[in-house]
Design an enzyme around this catalytic site. Structure first.
Site, PDB file in Angstrom:
ATOM      1  N   HIS A  96       0.829  -1.212   0.000  1.00 38.63           N
ATOM      2  CA  HIS A  96       0.000   0.000   0.000  1.00 38.63           C
ATOM      3  C   HIS A  96       0.861   1.260   0.000  1.00 38.63           C
ATOM      4  O   HIS A  96       0.611   2.201  -0.767  1.00 38.63           O
ATOM      5  CB  HIS A  96      -0.922   0.013   1.223  1.00 38.63           C
ATOM      6  CG  HIS A  96      -1.680   1.289   1.404  1.00 38.63           C
ATOM      7  ND1 HIS A  96      -2.900   1.530   0.800  1.00 38.63           N
ATOM      8  CD2 HIS A  96      -1.384   2.423   2.089  1.00 38.63           C
ATOM      9  CE1 HIS A  96      -3.327   2.735   1.118  1.00 38.63           C
ATOM     10  NE2 HIS A  96      -2.416   3.291   1.904  1.00 38.63           N
ATOM     11  N   GLU A  97       1.869   1.292   0.871  1.00 37.45           N
ATOM     12  CA  GLU A  97       2.724   2.472   0.933  1.00 37.45           C
ATOM     13  C   GLU A  97       3.514   2.651  -0.365  1.00 37.45           C
ATOM     14  O   GLU A  97       3.747   3.779  -0.805  1.00 37.45           O
ATOM     15  CB  GLU A  97       3.670   2.381   2.137  1.00 37.45           C
ATOM     16  CG  GLU A  97       2.962   2.345   3.494  1.00 37.45           C
ATOM     17  CD  GLU A  97       1.965   3.475   3.687  1.00 37.45           C
ATOM     18  OE1 GLU A  97       2.140   4.564   3.096  1.00 37.45           O
ATOM     19  OE2 GLU A  97       0.991   3.271   4.431  1.00 37.45           O
ATOM     20  N   HIS A 100       1.580   4.495  -2.951  1.00 41.05           N
ATOM     21  CA  HIS A 100       1.707   5.964  -2.914  1.00 41.05           C
ATOM     22  C   HIS A 100       2.947   6.418  -3.690  1.00 41.05           C
ATOM     23  O   HIS A 100       2.925   7.459  -4.357  1.00 41.05           O
ATOM     24  CB  HIS A 100       1.797   6.455  -1.465  1.00 41.05           C
ATOM     25  CG  HIS A 100       0.510   6.352  -0.716  1.00 41.05           C
ATOM     26  ND1 HIS A 100      -0.676   6.874  -1.190  1.00 41.05           N
ATOM     27  CD2 HIS A 100       0.218   5.800   0.488  1.00 41.05           C
ATOM     28  CE1 HIS A 100      -1.642   6.645  -0.320  1.00 41.05           C
ATOM     29  NE2 HIS A 100      -1.126   5.988   0.705  1.00 41.05           N
ATOM     30  N   HIS A 104       3.053   8.918  -6.871  1.00 37.08           N
ATOM     31  CA  HIS A 104       3.943  10.075  -6.954  1.00 37.08           C
ATOM     32  C   HIS A 104       4.743  10.048  -8.257  1.00 37.08           C
ATOM     33  O   HIS A 104       4.863  11.063  -8.956  1.00 37.08           O
ATOM     34  CB  HIS A 104       4.887  10.084  -5.751  1.00 37.08           C
ATOM     35  CG  HIS A 104       5.692  11.327  -5.631  1.00 37.08           C
ATOM     36  ND1 HIS A 104       6.847  11.414  -4.872  1.00 37.08           N
ATOM     37  CD2 HIS A 104       5.520  12.561  -6.166  1.00 37.08           C
ATOM     38  CE1 HIS A 104       7.346  12.627  -4.965  1.00 37.08           C
ATOM     39  NE2 HIS A 104       6.565  13.342  -5.739  1.00 37.08           N
TER      40      HIS A 104
END
Length: 232
Positions: A96-97, A100, A104
């Site tokens: 999940h991280e 991100h 980006h």
């Protein structure tokens, strides 16, 4: 004010229930060990590599459920348990991280919008309620002419930015989870059983953001009624 305290109490109760359920889910899926034996850190590094991202570092950060992606220094920060453990919950959080980080790298529009709001919200979010209350007091006492109304409006605008930030956060979080789950499944990082655990864990994590957004909107509407009702 009694209505406000009831509102805040109800939101806090729901938030607490969701948070406790999230912790139970993560504890449950932390017991499902990954068949491939990969740690959260290894999963994160592989997901970044698979997306051609070479300038993001995966690091360990203290605490529990403190995992986050920092776009400023391009780091995927995984809590110590997630960084080192090899289970469904760790796989879900790590991916999940990294979702991100992929957002980006691909200039995902909702993440870009949220990033632009960060400087504003970081300054106004903590003071907005007090500005509104100050404006209402000035309105009630008729001090300094009619400036109290405009002070209250300024506070509502500050609060509106925080509310907008909360709602923009929703597509950012849900998209990161979708990217994570798709990658975990397509790359066969997890087995079908492990995938179910990862998906359920991320579902409850997303609900914490949903409750926060609803709470922010409810608070904004309450104070707006106090300002505009008092004006009448």
């Amino acid at each position: 004010m009694m209505g406000y305290y009831i509102l805040i109490g109800a939101i806090a109760l729901v938030s607490g229930l969701v948070s406790n359920q999230l912790k139970r889910k993560f504890n449950k899926y932390s017991k499902i060990q990954l068949r491939n034996g990969m740690s959260g850190a290894e999963i994160a590094e592989k997901m970044l590599a698979d997306h051609g991202i070479r300038d993001v570092e995966v690091i360990s950060t203290p605490g529990r459920l403190t995992d986050h992606y920092n776009p400023v220094n391009k780091t995927v920060n995984l809590s110590e348990a997630v960084y080192n453990q090899r289970n469904s919950a760790a796989a879900a959080v790590a991916a999940h991280e990294c979702g991100h980080a992929v957002q980006h790298a691909q200039a995902y529009q909702w993440l870009t919008m949220r990033s632009k709001l960060v400087p504003v919200v970081s300054v106004t979010s903590n003071m907005s309620q007090w500005v509104v209350i100050g404006g209402i007091v000035l309105m009630a006492t008729n001090l300094i002419g009619g400036i109290g109304y405009w002070v209250a409006i300024a506070g509502l605008i500050m609060m509106a930015f925080a509310t907008l930030f909360s709602f923009i956060t929703l597509p950012v979080e849900y998209d990161a989870s979708n990217r994570a789950l798709l990658w975990l499944k397509n790359k066969n990082i997890v087995t079908p059983e492990e995938y179910v655990g990862s998906k359920d864990a991320l579902k409850w994590a997303a609900r914490t953001y949903l409750v926060a957004a609803i709470g922010a909107l409810a608070s904004l509407l309450y104070w707006a009624l106090q300002v505009f009702g008092g004006e009448d």
